[in-house]
Design an enzyme around this catalytic site. Sequence first.
Site, PDB file in Angstrom:
ATOM      1  N   ILE A  29       0.742  -1.253   0.073  1.00 37.44           N
ATOM      2  CA  ILE A  29       0.063  -0.010   0.119  1.00 37.44           C
ATOM      3  C   ILE A  29       0.785   1.305   0.062  1.00 37.44           C
ATOM      4  O   ILE A  29       0.334   2.508   0.098  1.00 37.44           O
ATOM      5  CB  ILE A  29      -1.031   0.070   1.326  1.00 37.44           C
ATOM      6  N   GLY A  75      11.254   5.658   1.340  1.00 39.92           N
ATOM      7  CA  GLY A  75      12.811   5.539   1.505  1.00 39.92           C
ATOM      8  C   GLY A  75      13.151   4.382   2.530  1.00 39.92           C
ATOM      9  O   GLY A  75      14.112   3.716   2.035  1.00 39.92           O
ATOM     10  N   PHE A  76      12.325   3.792   3.470  1.00 38.80           N
ATOM     11  CA  PHE A  76      12.536   3.140   4.461  1.00 38.80           C
ATOM     12  C   PHE A  76      12.314   1.428   3.758  1.00 38.80           C
ATOM     13  O   PHE A  76      13.024   0.583   3.958  1.00 38.80           O
ATOM     14  CB  PHE A  76      11.618   2.961   5.513  1.00 38.80           C
ATOM     15  N   LYS A 105       8.923  -1.103   1.912  1.00 41.77           N
ATOM     16  CA  LYS A 105       7.567  -0.987   1.428  1.00 41.77           C
ATOM     17  C   LYS A 105       6.677  -1.338   2.543  1.00 41.77           C
ATOM     18  O   LYS A 105       6.960  -1.852   3.498  1.00 41.77           O
ATOM     19  CB  LYS A 105       7.289  -2.228   0.552  1.00 41.77           C
ATOM     20  N   LYS A 162       5.279  -2.550   8.000  1.00 39.77           N
ATOM     21  CA  LYS A 162       6.449  -1.495   7.025  1.00 39.77           C
ATOM     22  C   LYS A 162       7.572  -2.437   7.205  1.00 39.77           C
ATOM     23  O   LYS A 162       8.150  -2.772   8.141  1.00 39.77           O
ATOM     24  CB  LYS A 162       6.565  -0.355   8.106  1.00 39.77           C
ATOM     25  N   ASP A 222       9.716  15.182   8.563  1.00 36.06           N
ATOM     26  CA  ASP A 222       9.333  14.985   7.046  1.00 36.06           C
ATOM     27  C   ASP A 222       7.679  15.306   7.086  1.00 36.06           C
ATOM     28  O   ASP A 222       6.933  14.082   6.975  1.00 36.06           O
ATOM     29  CB  ASP A 222       9.642  13.690   6.882  1.00 36.06           C
TER      30      ASP A 222
END
Length: 887
Positions: A570, A574-575, A577, A592, A688
């Site tokens: 979904i 940067g980390f 998926k 995550k 961010d």
Amino acid sequence: MHHSSPSSSPRFLTKSMDFIVFLNIEDLHVPCSFPFFLISFFHFLSDMKSISKSLIFALCCCTFTMSTFHVLGENSPEPEPVPFLLSCGGKEITDSDGRNWIPDGEFLASSDSRDDTEAATAPYPDPLLPSPVPYMNARIFRSSSTTYKFPVFSKSRLWLRLHFYPTTYGDHDPFRAYFSVAANGITLLNNFSAAVTAKAITQAYILREFSLMPVVSGDLNLTITPCKESYAFINGIEVIPMPDIFQKPVAIVGYRDEPLDLRGSTLQTMFRLNIGGEFIAPQEDSGLTRTWYEDLPYLSSTSIGATSRANKDVTIRYTEEVTADIAPLNVYSTARTMGPYSKINLKHNLTWIFQVDADFTYVVRLHFCEYQLSRIKERVFDIFLNNQTAQRGADVIEWSGSMGKPVYKDYAVFVSGLPGAGEIRVELHPTISTTRKLNRYDAILNGLEVFKANDTNENLAGRNPVPSEMLTNAEEAYKQHQASGSNVEEMVAGGVASSAVLIALVVFVKKKKDNVSASKTVNLLPIDGSSHRKSGSTGSFVNIAAGLCRHFSLSEIKNGTKNFDESQVIGVGGFGKVYKGTIDGGTKVAIKRSNPSSEQGVDEFQNEIEMLSKLRHRHLVSLIGFCEEAGEMILVYDYMANGTLREHLYKTDKPPLSWKQRLEICVGAASGLHYLHTGARYPIIHRDVKTTNILVDENWIAKVSDFGLSKCGSTLTQTHYSTMVKGSFGYLDPEYFRRQQLTDKSDVYSFGVVLFEVLCARPVLDSNLPKEQVSLADYVQHCQRRGTLRRMIDPHIKGEMNPECFKVFADVAGKCISDNGIDRPSMGDVLWNLEFCLQLQENPGGVDMANDTHIATLSVDEEIVDDEVYSPRLAPVFSMIADPRGR
Ligand SMILES: *[C@@H]1O[C@H](CO)[C@@H](O)[C@H](O)[C@H]1NC(C)=O
Ligand SMILES: *[C@@H]1O[C@H](CO)[C@@H](O)[C@H](O)[C@H]1NC(C)=O
């Protein structure tokens, strides 16, 4: 006894007390200790109005000199060096403020009792400790009662501070320590568990401060007694002479008769807040080493009012009555008011709520200083304590005489209730004048202290707090998890114990949700992981989080995501998926998974777990658990059914959000960010903020996500971020490029861009547009200058938008994206303005005050530009509204 005396703390000669008392200088409000004594005389001198006072002064000086000779000449016992700062079970050590802590051994009354104690060292410093001294060493009292003897002779009160860091000392389980502490016969703590208390208030340590009565004969005896089958420990003890700040009798709210005389009572400091201002560290409080905390966690969320700071052209000065002994000037130079909108103020109380022990009398000390207004009757309000009127028609200028002069008022209140379940509500509401129409309805408060007085049984001890159910469940789950000595996967495989764990976990997750949605703005849920860490921990952060959130096995995660099937993705960041998944046979979660090749990931993973486990708020995404197995780093979050804010704004086939829905989402996100900036002990900067990091759940509640980049303010100064630019283009604070420094105002900038994105429903960078329009932030600034911003509004919402609401929204968003951080409002001010927008949108006609046509007819515009009421002295948030045309 000879101890090296602390260098930076005031030295105090016991004998000096004698002649002060003899001269009756207390009546002139001169504090007791030597340096203060002189300084105060200068204050006094500058304030002198009459010759008779000069005469007294001359006399004092004269006698003072004589007494000094007298004292020195007398063959008196040697003055004791106080304050005493004991590092219990430790060595002589200087803390980061330059205060010297000495070993406690020689203060223990007899060698017998010393034999039943042991010195111990904490296995690791909890990151939430304010400093390693005095917390890293402890004295353990195995079974018998032990007394510390302090050879103080003091005609002034003494501050006694007790420091506790509940952790595993040797093989002592912190949850097994229950003990009592008494000072000269007064019970200070009884059946006290530092571990339970710390857990309930989400602190790593406990600091208790008491104001003891003068010790005029004998020693100060501090007795520590372990409960049966238990042990006791203490890390640090401070004994510090204090000025007598409890001289005046205090009226008891709700009783007409005798006021309360505190001179014979021992008191405990319960709360000490710099209202509307920042945390004041002990070393910033003029040698009196008090700590002043922020008030936000105690505000009732219906209306948080507005904070302000005195402008530089207003001088705040001590008076004869209010000296540095009462509070540092910083307390008086910030305040919380209700805000500039009288008609809204009339509908609310400005309310703070404090949890206290029932069946005690409390003294509530309110500190005031007016630095915005200079005349009486300009800001008049009523003060309520626990629903009873403590003060009608409070008028700070009338009390103090002029602007910039601080005053304080004490009110006593008896708190009844179920054992352990008391609360103190302090409420302010504008006084409604019947005789004269006021053009302002507002209230102000600058500082607040709550002290508990001993009861008639010479007792001050309350009960241990009950940690929230959620924590208890989490702890149970964790313990069983530990007991089974295996990972969750094996437990799921079979056994009765495992189903118990699962039930506990489900309850935990559910409770957490219930709890969060029950609260409104600021929710400091008790979360503290320190107690779950084991001694000798190898530093694996798994231990940090294990008590707080669930540890998943990789196979659970794989099952829940169809083995990381692409169809479940979904989001991509940067980390790595983000997958949609299910756990426990149906609960939806967001998973995550870090990109195994990303090196930064490890830090950010740990950072996010630590951060999220400590921070709980209705408008922050909740972490449910994590998985660290086979090199995988996986975080499991609450599933946000409605995805990101951005996917509802543009380039989407979803129906457009209404303006009210958008406002509510903005208010929620602002509240989450505000909590990050102020709710924790150190400000946390998100770094961010963007519309893809604001998520929306099934009830359209906004939640701020993605703390992987967040950093605590405390580490900001040490770790410079100049090396790597984080954050997203289009949202990045321009000041960051100039100064290479991120502040909470960088988040405010990014959030301002979000507000415009929501208003205009277009990307923040759009290279398909003409050059001057590519950057949303630049273009809206251009439009605002030319007065054409209205044309930018998303056509879907233009029709339903209340014009006043638009104006306030555009003003606050515009201020957020000011070039210089200093011109931007704080997140709290942004929140306040957005809430106000929402009220304007929902209730455009305003409030009808049947008896007050002035208010009823006052349009927002008139109120905003009413120069008489809003003079240029007002703080930035007000001036921002006061002059919408900009500076
Ligand atoms: C303010 O608090 C007082 C005392 O608790 C209460 O009587 C009053 O109704 C409150 N006013 C508003 C507007 O909430
Ligand atoms: C506190 O204890 C003292 C006796 O030590 C007593 O005189 C005083 O009244 C008590 N204070 C209160 C508020 O009951």
